[in-house]
Write a protein that holds these residues in place. Sequence first.
Motif, short mmCIF file in Angstrom:
data_model
loop_
_atom_site.label_atom_id
_atom_site.label_comp_id
_atom_site.label_asym_id
_atom_site.label_seq_id
_atom_site.Cartn_x
_atom_site.Cartn_y
_atom_site.Cartn_z
N VAL A 34 21.02 22.87 61.16
CA VAL A 34 19.98 24.09 61.07
C VAL A 34 18.66 23.68 60.51
CG1 VAL A 34 19.67 26.62 59.97
CG2 VAL A 34 22.01 25.51 60.73
N THR A 35 17.54 24.00 61.18
CA THR A 35 16.39 23.66 60.93
C THR A 35 15.46 24.80 60.71
OG1 THR A 35 16.39 21.60 62.36
CG2 THR A 35 14.24 22.49 61.63
N PHE A 36 14.79 24.97 59.56
CA PHE A 36 13.96 25.98 59.17
C PHE A 36 12.40 25.56 59.37
CE2 PHE A 36 17.95 26.47 56.63
CZ PHE A 36 17.92 27.91 56.75
N ARG A 37 11.62 26.57 60.09
CA ARG A 37 10.34 26.34 60.28
C ARG A 37 9.52 27.36 59.57
NH1 ARG A 37 10.31 24.69 66.61
NH2 ARG A 37 11.04 22.60 66.12
N HIS A 38 8.60 27.05 58.80
CA HIS A 38 7.63 28.00 57.92
C HIS A 38 8.34 28.92 57.22
CE1 HIS A 38 4.53 26.28 60.76
NE2 HIS A 38 5.29 26.92 62.01
N MET A 39 9.51 28.58 56.81
CA MET A 39 10.25 29.31 55.53
C MET A 39 11.11 28.49 54.87
SD MET A 39 13.02 30.96 58.64
CE MET A 39 13.83 31.87 57.15
N VAL A 63 24.60 31.42 59.75
CA VAL A 63 24.53 31.00 61.13
C VAL A 63 25.54 30.00 61.54
CG1 VAL A 63 23.26 29.16 62.61
CG2 VAL A 63 22.04 30.64 60.82
N LYS A 64 26.41 29.18 60.61
CA LYS A 64 27.26 28.29 61.07
C LYS A 64 28.60 29.27 61.33
CE LYS A 64 25.91 24.31 58.51
NZ LYS A 64 26.15 23.11 57.59
N ALA A 97 18.13 38.75 64.46
CA ALA A 97 17.71 37.54 65.73
C ALA A 97 18.61 36.72 65.65
CB ALA A 97 16.43 37.25 65.01
N ILE A 98 19.61 36.06 64.54
CA ILE A 98 20.48 35.23 64.64
C ILE A 98 21.67 35.91 65.60
CG2 ILE A 98 22.38 34.20 63.67
CD1 ILE A 98 20.08 34.06 61.29
#
Length: 143
Positions: free
Chosen positions: A5-10, A20-21, A73-74
């Motif tokens: 899992v990658t977080f961008r701008h958060m 998510v998992k 969204a997830i």
Amino acid sequence: MQVAVTFRHMETNEGIKSYVKEKVQKLQKYIENPREVHVVLAVEKFRHIAEITIVGNGATFNSQGRDNDLYAAIDQMVDKMERQIREWREKVRRKRTNPSSSKASLQRGGEAREVEEKRDIPSLLQRRRTLAKPMSWRRRSLG
């Protein structure tokens, strides 16, 4: 199944990561032994974007979910991925069943094949043999 899992701008959040998992684990019933599962969660202005890429079973699947709420969204991303994998599995299943049925029809006699072909063709569409007349070699003027 290893989920990256990658977080961008958060900020990184363990609660979101576990959510998510948990959602991605449900996809395991559709695809066995995926080699790679990568989820990217991003924020653009007021929108949350969730993207997933699954590599496995000789195919690569991608889906994306966009919503004002990250959890929505997830969920959207996982639903799209589930539908995509199910459709792919049905397509593979259809491809595998067709060649075996055609091999069986080739082994039967010619008459049985013609009867089978007539049964497969809908009643509105029937084959008719027509003899084509040979064209003359002389050119005729069109005017």
